[in-house]
Design an enzyme around this catalytic site. Structure first.
Site, short mmCIF file in Angstrom:
data_model
loop_
_atom_site.label_atom_id
_atom_site.label_comp_id
_atom_site.label_asym_id
_atom_site.label_seq_id
_atom_site.Cartn_x
_atom_site.Cartn_y
_atom_site.Cartn_z
CB THR A 18 -5.79 -3.47 2.21
OG1 THR A 18 -5.12 -2.80 1.35
CG2 THR A 18 -6.96 -2.69 2.51
CB ILE A 46 2.41 -13.41 -4.56
CG1 ILE A 46 2.32 -14.50 -5.93
CG2 ILE A 46 0.90 -11.96 -6.02
CD1 ILE A 46 1.17 -15.37 -5.25
CB VAL A 51 -5.66 0.19 -7.83
CG1 VAL A 51 -4.00 -0.30 -8.83
CG2 VAL A 51 -5.85 -1.46 -7.86
CB ALA A 54 -11.48 6.14 -2.86
CE LYS A 82 -14.69 8.44 -1.52
NZ LYS A 82 -14.41 6.91 -1.66
N PRO A 100 -22.71 12.60 -1.91
CG PRO A 100 -23.99 14.41 -1.17
CD PRO A 100 -24.09 13.32 -2.44
CG LEU A 336 -9.45 -8.32 -5.02
CD1 LEU A 336 -8.06 -8.03 -5.08
CD2 LEU A 336 -10.44 -7.90 -5.79
CB THR A 347 -18.02 -1.22 -3.16
OG1 THR A 347 -17.95 -1.39 -4.38
CG2 THR A 347 -18.59 0.64 -2.99
CB ILE A 349 -11.38 -1.20 0.98
CG1 ILE A 349 -9.72 -1.07 0.70
CG2 ILE A 349 -10.97 -1.20 2.98
CD1 ILE A 349 -8.66 0.05 0.72
#
Length: 502
Positions: A18, A46, A51, A54, A82, A100, A336, A347, A349
């Protein structure tokens, strides 16, 4: 006198997933027509972690920036909507509260809603702060809609994000990026070639060959092949503030009602997430390995997932923190490779997206200005530190003491910036805030009040408001939200119509 511009002709993104494809997509769109080349190299050897499923509302804004039709993205990535996060068990087994998205309430007599609500509590109002949130009202009812800006109503100030299949999202963004002219190379990077000035000149690929470039983006994950291994940029370890360092994740078959929110459920050794997608449910247990083994956590996760597993559980290890610099010489780390903050507030993404947006905002020439590099690092440091403080706040305000993990928070240090923020809040409900903080004051207030942390006093300026009139207005807001939400489609029905071919 204007000096002839020396643009970067060749951009190289190392790593897909991503973060890599989102960065390549932005670079491809921004640099279209300039003659610059963008190449992404990803290793077939790789697997991406995949994961981060959200997001926060700004991801929807990114789709608009890229010109990606939202229904198309939602359809192809098996997304759901969401409206926020439901936190369960953070104060005790039966306790829950909402964080929210969007605004909560509106100014009353020109004064902030939070302080008017806080004063109303002293005059007998027992309704929680998030009862006045359009997004929370929809989430509780499992209903959804997207407001029409041309037809404002009492739900217009809601906010929403997406849950999606991370692998499908990376694939979608890869297709989009290549339509923008980004070139993909399948290759495994085995060496980094640097010039005499320390800049990266090329990456060498397994089996021979190399890929040269003027500027490199390190999206190689926690390995940080370029910024960490080659350029030797150190890592700021925040383990003392965020001790969770491992996770077990598993997908299960879709079950029950398709809820428009993420669940974050506190457990003995950390916390567990549940993310609903259209074709399956994502589950994970984030924990501190000082207190529990991965085998035990995997057992607990499978026992509580509530559906039949799709595949075997996967185990992840990480260290909370960030690189000392995220831009060094002719390399920027995104995703990462730049750092990691646990997924409690979804947070990861966002941080990759913000890093990519800051890069295209501060696009360098071949003669990289050191002040540009410093400004980028300043902006990203603020992003990471602000989010770190927000996450730590969930733990340090908990009153749980039913396990060694939760008891450890009685002695654990918190960042000085958070200590100052909490002290000011507890005094009169004021927050130290800056425009670069992802989480607005409504979010801080929602979590703090949800965790049972209240100021000792409210802002004196609200004393001028008539408490009876304020209470009547609050009652009308709560009633009208419930009434409006009851007219909406269910989340599943809205989704079905939203993604239907036109």
């Amino acid at each position: 006198m204007l000096i002839k511009h020396r643009p970067i002709q060749s951009w190289v993104v190392v790593g897909g997933g991503t973060a890599g494809w989102m960065t390549a997509a932005l670079l491809g769109k921004v640099l279209a027509g300039t003659g610059a080349r963008v190449t992404l190299v990803e290793s077939p050897e790789i697997d991406t972690i995949g994961v981060g499923e959200a997001t926060v509302p700004s991801f929807v804004d990114l789709l608009k920036v890229l010109g990606i039709p939202e229904p198309d993205f939602v359809r192809e990535t098996k997304s759901t909507f969401k409206l926020g996060i439901k936190f369960t068990g953070w104060q005790g087994p039966e306790h829950s509260y909402w964080h929210p998205f969007g605004n909560i309430g509106a100014r009353i007599d020109g004064q902030p809603f939070f302080h008017q609500w806080l004063k109303s509590q002293a005059y007998g109002n027992s309704s929680g702060y998030t009862r006045y949130s359009p997004s929370a009202a929809m989430a509780r009812a499992h209903r959804f809609f997207i407001p029409d800006p041309q037809k404002p109503n009492n739900l217009t100030r809601m906010g929403y994000a997406l849950h999606f299949d991370a692998s499908l999202a990376a694939r979608y963004l890869a297709g989009y990026a290549q339509q923008q002219g980004v070139k993909r190379i399948a290759g495994h990077v085995v060496d980094i070639r640097q010039g005499s000035d320390g800049r990266i000149e090329a990456v060498a690929l397994k089996g021979g060959g190399q890929l040269q470039g003027d500027f490199f983006v390190d999206c190689s994950g926690q390995r940080a092949l370029l910024l960490g291994d080659a350029l030797k940029v150190g890592y700021c370890n925040w383990h003392e503030y965020l001790p969770v360092d491992a996770a077990v994740v598993v997908q299960t078959e879709k079950r029950g009602t398709l809820q428009p929110y993420t669940e974050a459920i506190a457990e003995e050794y950390g916390w567990r997430w549940r993310i609903p997608l259209r074709h399956r449910t994502g589950n994970g247990y984030v924990f501190c390995s000082d207190y529990c083994s991965g085998d035990r956590v995997a057992e607990l996760l499978l026992n509580n997932a509530g559906g039949r597993p799709v595949g075997d559980p996967r185990r992840l290890r990480f260290v909370a923190g960030k690189r000392e610099k995220m831009w060094h010489r002719n390399c920027v780390a995104i995703g990462l490779s730049s750092g990691f903050l646990e997924p409690l507030e979804s947070t990861s993404i966002y941080l990759a997206m913000r890093a990519a947006l800051n890069l295209v905002k501060l696009l360098p020439g071949r003669d990289i200005c050191p002040h540009t590099e410093a400004e980028y690092n300043r902006l990203m440091d603020i992003e990471y530190e602000s989010i770190r403080d927000f996450i730590v706040m969930h733990y340090c305000t908990s009153r749980r003491d039913d396990s060694p993990f939760w008891k450890s928070w009685r002695q654990r240090p918190i960042p000085p910036s958070l200590e100052t923020k909490l002290a000011l809040y507890k005094s009169q409900g004021r927050l130290v805030h800056n425009d670069l903080d992802l989480f607005a004051e409504d979010s801080w207030h929602a979590v703090l009040t949800g965790m049972g942390v209240f100021p000792r006093d409210y802002c004196p300026a609200v004393q001028a408001s008539d408490p009876e009139k304020t209470r009547a207005l609050l009652d009308r807001i709560e009633y009208s939200l419930e009434h409006s939400v009851n007219q909406l489609l269910s989340h599943e029905e809205f989704l079905r119509r939203f993604i239907a071919p036109q």
